[in-house]
Design a protein around this motif. Sequence first.
Motif, mmCIF file in Angstrom:
data_model
loop_
_atom_site.group_PDB
_atom_site.id
_atom_site.type_symbol
_atom_site.label_atom_id
_atom_site.label_comp_id
_atom_site.label_asym_id
_atom_site.label_seq_id
_atom_site.Cartn_x
_atom_site.Cartn_y
_atom_site.Cartn_z
ATOM 1 N N THR A 43 0.937 -1.220 -0.101
ATOM 2 C CA THR A 43 -0.014 -0.300 0.066
ATOM 3 C C THR A 43 0.907 1.309 0.298
ATOM 4 N N ARG A 71 -5.112 4.107 2.382
ATOM 5 C CA ARG A 71 -5.809 3.942 0.949
ATOM 6 C C ARG A 71 -7.086 2.672 1.426
ATOM 7 N N ASP A 108 -2.890 6.225 -7.802
ATOM 8 C CA ASP A 108 -3.738 6.601 -7.393
ATOM 9 C C ASP A 108 -5.326 5.812 -7.963
#
Length: 304
Positions: free
Chosen positions: A84, A90, A168
């Motif tokens: 991550t 996230r 992203d």
Amino acid sequence: MFPSTTYASVFLVLILCFNGVSPSSTPTKIGEGYRLISIEETRDGGILGHLQVKQKNNIYGPDIPLLQLFVKHETQDRLRIHITDAEKSRWEVPYNLLPREQPPVLKQTIGRSRKNPITVQEFSGSELIFSYKADPFSFAVKRKSNGQTLFNTSSDNCDPFGEMVFKDQYLEISTKLPKDASLYGLGENTQPHGIKLYPGDPYTLYTTDISAINLNADLYGSHPVYMDLRNVNGQPSAHSVLLLNSNGMDVFYRGTSLTYKIIGGVFDFYFFSGPSPLAVVDQYTTLIGRPAPMPYWALGMFHS
């Protein structure tokens, strides 16, 4: 099993479609991947590392510069690999929805790279072995009993896929596979061949909550898990791979490789060693939960 993806992720898919970009037409190789800059053991018996992007690019948005890698043999037959953003939280499948171990808290400072970094390292459990290469970073999962490589993310010039990508709203990772592997799973959808995976068929996981009247359509839930059946020197062997990610994704199976292309979340892989199909199902449902038992009356056991 998992909820639908976020509105932002849906918006990204629509933008790609309106611009004539389909998931299958995305570039096969994006960037140069990541390098491992630090690694250490954790108090609970796992390993914690940090990855740094090698060369930034803006294809599908900027790369996340620093990643956190966490690896742990959670049981004798289950290995977890979690990757991550190292600096920001996230979206993940909520831990209160699917109870499981939480990875270490994100660190504010990243360890410096070693002067003589280890290029190959192994982290062995009872049956599964995790190994990695530092630059560019890749990992493999092997079976201790017969030496079979179950998962291998390394990329060569001759491979149709590139290094790991982590942005992203676009994540990509691939694994090499032997030609004789038989894969089953990646639901929930209406494939003409049933649950067996065939090279070249589209496998899109995106919950749409529709009936199963049409072929090649996504249904009610997302189950990004497959079982791999192999014949190893005349002996049957089964294992399973779960990518615990609830975002929309395309999975491309080419016969000798499998590529995940995801529009959000994290890489959270679980490997179940089997070695029988029944053992794989038992190990998998130990993590995600057992199905509810059928009521006796549904089996015809009722009194008049």
